[in-house]
Design a protein around this motif. Structure first.
Motif, mmCIF file in Angstrom:
data_model
loop_
_atom_site.group_PDB
_atom_site.id
_atom_site.type_symbol
_atom_site.label_atom_id
_atom_site.label_comp_id
_atom_site.label_asym_id
_atom_site.label_seq_id
_atom_site.Cartn_x
_atom_site.Cartn_y
_atom_site.Cartn_z
ATOM 1 N N TRP A 75 9.870 27.709 -12.634
ATOM 2 C CA TRP A 75 8.780 26.888 -13.179
ATOM 3 C C TRP A 75 8.292 25.939 -12.092
ATOM 4 C CZ3 TRP A 75 6.400 27.409 -17.852
ATOM 5 C CH2 TRP A 75 7.012 28.246 -18.781
ATOM 6 N N GLU A 76 6.995 25.709 -12.089
ATOM 7 C CA GLU A 76 6.384 24.868 -11.052
ATOM 8 C C GLU A 76 5.606 23.728 -11.696
ATOM 9 O OE1 GLU A 76 4.426 26.545 -7.292
ATOM 10 O OE2 GLU A 76 2.722 26.021 -8.569
ATOM 11 N N GLY A 77 5.616 22.586 -11.033
ATOM 12 C CA GLY A 77 4.809 21.463 -11.512
ATOM 13 C C GLY A 77 5.195 20.182 -10.802
ATOM 14 N N LYS A 78 4.372 19.172 -10.991
ATOM 15 C CA LYS A 78 4.652 17.868 -10.398
ATOM 16 C C LYS A 78 5.956 17.318 -10.995
ATOM 17 C CE LYS A 78 2.161 13.509 -9.868
ATOM 18 N NZ LYS A 78 0.955 12.795 -10.345
ATOM 19 N N THR A 82 12.978 16.721 -11.673
ATOM 20 C CA THR A 82 13.514 15.576 -12.414
ATOM 21 C C THR A 82 13.129 15.627 -13.896
ATOM 22 O OG1 THR A 82 11.645 14.344 -11.533
ATOM 23 C CG2 THR A 82 13.795 13.889 -10.577
ATOM 24 N N THR A 83 11.938 16.091 -14.189
ATOM 25 C CA THR A 83 11.487 16.119 -15.587
ATOM 26 C C THR A 83 12.291 17.107 -16.423
ATOM 27 O OG1 THR A 83 9.263 15.686 -14.782
ATOM 28 C CG2 THR A 83 9.450 16.353 -17.074
ATOM 29 N N ARG A 84 12.769 18.188 -15.789
ATOM 30 C CA ARG A 84 13.451 19.229 -16.557
ATOM 31 C C ARG A 84 14.711 18.690 -17.222
ATOM 32 N NH1 ARG A 84 17.315 17.756 -13.676
ATOM 33 N NH2 ARG A 84 18.984 19.179 -13.224
ATOM 34 N N ARG A 85 15.362 17.670 -16.626
ATOM 35 C CA ARG A 85 16.568 17.132 -17.271
ATOM 36 C C ARG A 85 16.225 16.436 -18.589
ATOM 37 N NH1 ARG A 85 21.603 16.857 -16.872
ATOM 38 N NH2 ARG A 85 21.873 17.648 -14.780
ATOM 39 N N LYS A 86 15.041 15.825 -18.613
ATOM 40 C CA LYS A 86 14.623 15.162 -19.857
ATOM 41 C C LYS A 86 14.275 16.191 -20.928
ATOM 42 C CE LYS A 86 13.049 11.103 -17.474
ATOM 43 N NZ LYS A 86 11.971 10.618 -16.653
ATOM 44 N N ILE A 87 13.815 17.356 -20.507
ATOM 45 C CA ILE A 87 13.488 18.413 -21.472
ATOM 46 C C ILE A 87 14.767 19.103 -21.947
ATOM 47 C CG2 ILE A 87 12.339 20.655 -21.739
ATOM 48 C CD1 ILE A 87 10.229 19.696 -19.740
ATOM 49 N N ILE A 88 15.693 19.311 -21.004
ATOM 50 C CA ILE A 88 16.909 20.076 -21.305
ATOM 51 C C ILE A 88 17.989 19.217 -21.954
ATOM 52 C CG2 ILE A 88 18.858 21.198 -20.129
ATOM 53 C CD1 ILE A 88 16.803 22.393 -18.208
ATOM 54 N N GLY A 89 18.153 17.994 -21.478
ATOM 55 C CA GLY A 89 19.215 17.110 -21.979
ATOM 56 C C GLY A 89 20.445 17.168 -21.092
ATOM 57 N N SER A 117 18.372 23.904 -12.033
ATOM 58 C CA SER A 117 18.761 23.359 -10.730
ATOM 59 C C SER A 117 18.779 21.835 -10.818
ATOM 60 C CB SER A 117 17.758 23.771 -9.663
ATOM 61 O OG SER A 117 17.485 25.150 -9.746
ATOM 62 N N ASP A 118 19.746 21.225 -10.093
ATOM 63 C CA ASP A 118 19.881 19.763 -10.209
ATOM 64 C C ASP A 118 19.139 18.989 -9.119
ATOM 65 O OD1 ASP A 118 21.499 20.312 -8.058
ATOM 66 O OD2 ASP A 118 23.357 19.621 -8.995
ATOM 67 N N ALA A 119 18.536 19.675 -8.150
ATOM 68 C CA ALA A 119 17.807 18.986 -7.073
ATOM 69 C C ALA A 119 16.851 19.979 -6.411
ATOM 70 C CB ALA A 119 18.803 18.457 -6.047
#
Ligand SMILES: Nc1ncnc2c1ncn2[C@@H]1O[C@@H]2COP(=O)(O)O[C@H]2[C@H]1O
Length: 152
Positions: A75-78, A82-89, A117-119
């Motif tokens: 997935w790509e985006g600005k 970091t945002t994916r952790r807020k979506i995933i939990g 991925s974490d970073a």
């Protein structure tokens, strides 16, 4: 623009959560750049989780990941990493907020439905491992409706 690797784990596939999970990233505005349903073998799973090889749960984690097909995605985006952790939990669903994928759909850390991925650096490595054939080159026509400024 960042890219991240996201995997819907075997429990997420078996439980019919693929559409729901993809929908959350799509609706946020991120762009899908790679997608495949794949069953990986033990050496591949061990390579993906090599950093965790000393952990007591490593063998169980590898057994879990090879137990059935997974959905591998880019997935790509600005700020997607970091945002994916807020979506995933949080990794442990017991600590994941309601509204996140793990908060809504998982109970046990050993069956937490999704990996990401974490970073930025680990995302680059994981994308190279899972998509050696490369990913799709395309630009969503929705960009001007999602981003205020034109992105490279
Ligand atoms: N204490 C644990 N017991 C079992 N599995 C774990 C534990 N801690 C981490 N994991 C797994 O290890 C994975 C590493 O990153 P993931 O985001 O794929 O999700 C994690 C969990 O599936």
């Amino acid at each position: 623009m960042e890219q991240t690797f996201i995997m819907i784990k075997p429990d997420g596939v078996q439980r019919g959560l693929v559409g729901e999970i993809i929908g959350r990233f799509e609706k946020k505005g991120f762009t899908l750049k790679g997608l495949k349903l794949i069953t990986v073998d033990r050496p591949f799973a061990e390579k993906h989780y090599a950093d965790l090889s000393a952990k007591p749960f490593f063998n169980g984690l590898v057994e879990y990941i090879i137990s059935g097909p997974v959905v591998a995605m880019v997935w790509e985006g600005k700020n997607v990493v970091t945002t994916r952790r807020k979506i995933i939990g949080a990794a442990n669903p017991a600590e994941s907020a309601p509204g996140t994928i793990r908060g809504d759909y998982a109970i046990d850390i050993g069956r937490n439905v999704i990996h990401s991925s974490d970073a930025v650096e680990s995302a680059r490595k994981e994308i190279a491992l899972w998509f050696p054939e490369g990913i799709a080159e395309w630009r969503s026509s929705l960009h001007p409706w999602i981003y205020e400024f034109s992105l490279p």
